[in-house]
Design a protein around this motif. Structure first.
Motif, mmCIF file in Angstrom:
data_model
loop_
_atom_site.group_PDB
_atom_site.id
_atom_site.type_symbol
_atom_site.label_atom_id
_atom_site.label_comp_id
_atom_site.label_asym_id
_atom_site.label_seq_id
_atom_site.Cartn_x
_atom_site.Cartn_y
_atom_site.Cartn_z
ATOM 1 N N UNK A 159 0.806 -1.220 0.000
ATOM 2 C CA UNK A 159 0.000 0.000 0.000
ATOM 3 C C UNK A 159 0.839 1.269 0.000
ATOM 4 N N UNK A 209 5.356 8.588 -5.368
ATOM 5 C CA UNK A 209 5.015 9.395 -6.550
ATOM 6 C C UNK A 209 6.151 10.374 -6.802
ATOM 7 N N UNK A 246 4.867 -1.436 -9.373
ATOM 8 C CA UNK A 246 3.562 -0.783 -9.191
ATOM 9 C C UNK A 246 3.602 0.283 -8.110
ATOM 10 N N UNK A 250 5.744 5.628 -9.168
ATOM 11 C CA UNK A 250 5.079 6.251 -10.301
ATOM 12 C C UNK A 250 5.711 7.602 -10.573
ATOM 13 N N UNK A 302 5.133 10.822 -12.221
ATOM 14 C CA UNK A 302 4.019 11.584 -12.803
ATOM 15 C C UNK A 302 4.499 12.853 -13.488
ATOM 16 N N UNK A 319 0.591 16.107 -8.892
ATOM 17 C CA UNK A 319 1.211 15.119 -7.991
ATOM 18 C C UNK A 319 0.463 15.089 -6.660
ATOM 19 N N UNK A 347 -3.160 13.725 -7.148
ATOM 20 C CA UNK A 347 -3.134 12.275 -7.355
ATOM 21 C C UNK A 347 -2.804 11.565 -6.037
ATOM 22 N N UNK A 376 -3.530 12.597 -3.129
ATOM 23 C CA UNK A 376 -4.764 12.663 -2.349
ATOM 24 C C UNK A 376 -5.724 11.550 -2.763
ATOM 25 N N UNK A 377 -5.900 11.390 -4.056
ATOM 26 C CA UNK A 377 -6.806 10.337 -4.552
ATOM 27 C C UNK A 377 -6.334 8.950 -4.166
ATOM 28 N N UNK A 378 -5.027 8.725 -4.287
ATOM 29 C CA UNK A 378 -4.472 7.422 -3.895
ATOM 30 C C UNK A 378 -4.698 7.184 -2.398
ATOM 31 N N UNK A 399 -7.086 8.463 -0.599
ATOM 32 C CA UNK A 399 -8.518 8.174 -0.425
ATOM 33 C C UNK A 399 -8.815 6.725 -0.791
ATOM 34 N N UNK A 400 -8.024 6.185 -1.699
ATOM 35 C CA UNK A 400 -8.168 4.784 -2.080
ATOM 36 C C UNK A 400 -7.432 3.834 -1.144
ATOM 37 N N UNK A 436 -4.159 4.167 0.120
ATOM 38 C CA UNK A 436 -2.700 4.075 0.005
ATOM 39 C C UNK A 436 -2.007 5.052 0.960
#
Lengths: 308, 270
Positions: free
Chosen positions: A29, A33, A51, A54, A56, A63, A66, A68-70, A72-73, A75
């Motif tokens: 997890x 980035x 994986x 990344x 970006x 950056x 993204x 933040x989104x990760x 929220x998912x 990570x």
């Protein structure tokens, strides 16, 4: 004697990312980035856990969004770029996407202060601490040696909200053996009359100063939140408190310490050393630039002696 | 209630909430009513009002956060929170402010500052890809918002990472807060721009349910390797004739005779 004091040194970036790699190997997890940065240890990521790394590109606003989104998912995200770009360039995204939403994203900024040297003022990071202090809930760490840099990865993993880790570009001598860095600062030299507080690579300069004038020395590696209770206990015994930093002399460590002295009614004399309120177009290596700015040990000692 | 009637009902909710609070962004809220209605009532998205954090739910991000009254009206109607809370919108102690925050049940992301939603959505979509989770991420942006450079940073990224589980819907109402968006974006071929960034693109009327469903009904089976941008042509202030295409209703709330006219046009009592 000589063997004992032989200087061990390591690239600060390797210290951070080797450490992150070993944590990431065990926890899928963890995501790194990058804003188009390079480091030796990234090759290990690419080879063994592709994986989790990344690139970006140089798009700092994205950056942070993204990241933040990760987060929220689910990570735990480390975002890495040059300190000035991954703080000031994307401040709005830091404020909202990870600050307001209080997400476990760690911003890893390389090149605090003048450590990008002759790359000039676009690449210096002299207001990053000040602006990161402006984010509620942001933890600010500043590594003074490779042991800290390496240990802070684990510390960042344990912080539930956003954090900022600042360190110097290039190699740094060791100040520490293995140590626990939960307290927020280390007392590197005992001292009663004068106590110096410094952070990051300036702690090496401060050590020279402290040894010459027989002062106490605190390496303040967690700038926010301050360990106010413990710091105030130590500082209230001092007659003179000195702050040294490679950041604007306002808004950074000096200001935090000044606030602390006021808040706790500590009436010690206070002197701060930092970068003056003017743009810097001085090119050279860091040692030279610090000297020009009056941030070398000799200039600092001279000024402290004037107060004493 | 069919979706057309539902949309009218939502516009009435939006208007009355705005009137009670004395402030709102009506124009941009009205322009995206059919889009958000279709997403939530048209079986496009998976979600659970009883369990807003349900594992595997689709993520909707209202990147144009000023249109929050549309989202609040829908979420409260579906039971994410009590419709009573709408009456307190913007007032002391309310959970509902003028822009959505992530603590509101059903709201994924705090928005209001433009140009953040697509990057966050890209990160979420990437997390789904990494964990092989089947959810989709839908981001609603304004055409004015597409002036923000960060939108295009995210457009690059989503394309480079092959995020075909990400959908950007552009509420292309062509009017900003103070003027037509063309005055600051120039003649902006939105569809071609997104195409140029490597996205699959569709252009529809954002007020026509058949067209909305034609582009959104298959989002869970997309596998083109490209994210999808839907340019939804809409009318700012849609549904109330004097508000349509008039930037004054970006912020304005009608009173007196105009309010009564708006209520008649939105078919109260029907």
């Amino acid at each position: 004697m000589e063997n004992k004091t032989a200087i061990k040194e390591q690239d600060m970036r390797d210290a951070v990312f080797d450490s992150l790699y070993s944590v990431a190997l065990k926890d899928k997890n963890i995501i790194l980035l990058l804003g188009d940065q390079g480091a030796k240890s990234f090759e290990k990521f690419k080879e063994n856990i592709p994986d989790q790394i990344i690139n970006a590109g140089p798009a700092e606003q994205n950056l942070i969004s993204v990241a933040s989104g990760l987060a929220l998912g689910g990570k735990k995200v480390f975002v890495h770029a040059i300190a000035c770009f991954i703080t000031a360039r994307c401040y709005e995204q830091i404020k909202i996407d990870i600050g307001i939403m209080n997400l476990p994203v760690s911003i890893i900024g390389i090149g605090g202060g003048y450590s990008y040297e002759s790359d000039g003022p676009t690449h210096h990071s002299i207001q990053d601490i000040s602006i990161m202090k402006g984010i509620p809930g942001m933890t600010i760490l500043s590594a003074s040696d490779p042991v800290q840099a390496s240990s802070f990865v684990d510390l960042c993993c344990r912080i539930s909200g956003p954090s900022y880790l600042r360190f110097d570009k290039g190699v740094s001598p060791f100040l520490y053996e293995k140590e626990n860095f939960d307290a927020g600062f280390s007392l590197l030299r005992e001292g009663e009359d004068t106590i110096i507080i410094s952070s990051g690579s300036m702690t090496h300069t401060a050590l020279e100063v402290a040894d010459k004038i027989n002062a106490g020395l605190i390496d303040l590696y967690r700038i926010k939140p301050l360990n106010e209770a413990l710091l105030s206990e130590i500082l209230k015994k001092a007659r003179i408190v000195v702050a040294i930093e490679d950041h604007l002399s306002y808004g950074g460590v000096g200001t935090s310490i000044c606030d602390l002295l006021c808040d706790y009614g500590i009436t010690a004399k206070f002197k701060r050393f930092g970068i003056k309120d003017k743009e810097c177009f001085c090119y050279g290596d860091k040692r030279y630039m610090c000297k020009e700015e009056g941030l070398d040990a000799e200039s600092i000692i001279k000024q402290i002696k004037n107060i004493i | 209630m069919d979706l057309k009637e539902k949309s009218n009902w939502i516009r009435r909710q939006i208007l009355e909430t705005a009137v009670l609070a004395g402030k709102a962004h009506l124009g941009g809220a009205f322009s995206c009513v059919e889009i958000i209605t279709a997403l939530y009532y048209g079986k496009i998205m998976n979600f659970s009002p009883e369990n807003p954090d349900m594992e595997g739910r689709d993520r909707f991000i209202l990147s144009k956060g000023h249109a929050c009254l549309t989202l609040y009206s829908v979420l409260s109607d579906l039971g994410f929170f009590s419709p009573e809370k709408l009456k307190n919108y913007g007032r002391n102690g309310s959970i509902l402010g003028g822009h959505p925050d992530h603590r509101i049940p059903g709201v994924e992301v705090s928005s209001g500052s433009l140009g953040h939603g697509l990057g966050i959505g890209s990160g979420l979509a990437l997390s789904a890809k990494l964990d092989k989770k089947p959810f989709s991420v839908l981001v609603l942006l304004g055409d004015g918002e597409c002036c923000e450079g960060s939108v295009w940073e995210a457009a690059n990224f989503a394309s480079a990472r092959n995020l075909d589980n990400l959908v950007a819907i552009i509420d292309n109402n062509k009017v900003g807060a103070t003027c037509p968006t063309q005055e600051y974006s120039g003649i902006s071929p939105l569809k071609e721009k997104w195409e140029g960034f490597g996205w699959d693109t569709r252009e529809i009327s954002g007020h026509n349910f058949n067209e909305i469903f034609s582009v959104l009904s298959d989002i869970h089976s997309r596998n083109s390797g490209r994210p999808l941008a839907i340019v939804a042509n809409t009318i700012k202030g849609k549904g109330v004739s004097f508000m349509e295409n008039d930037f004054h209703w970006h912020h304005g709330v009608p009173k007196g005779e105009l309010l009564e006219k708006a209520r008649i046009e939105l078919e109260y009592g029907k």
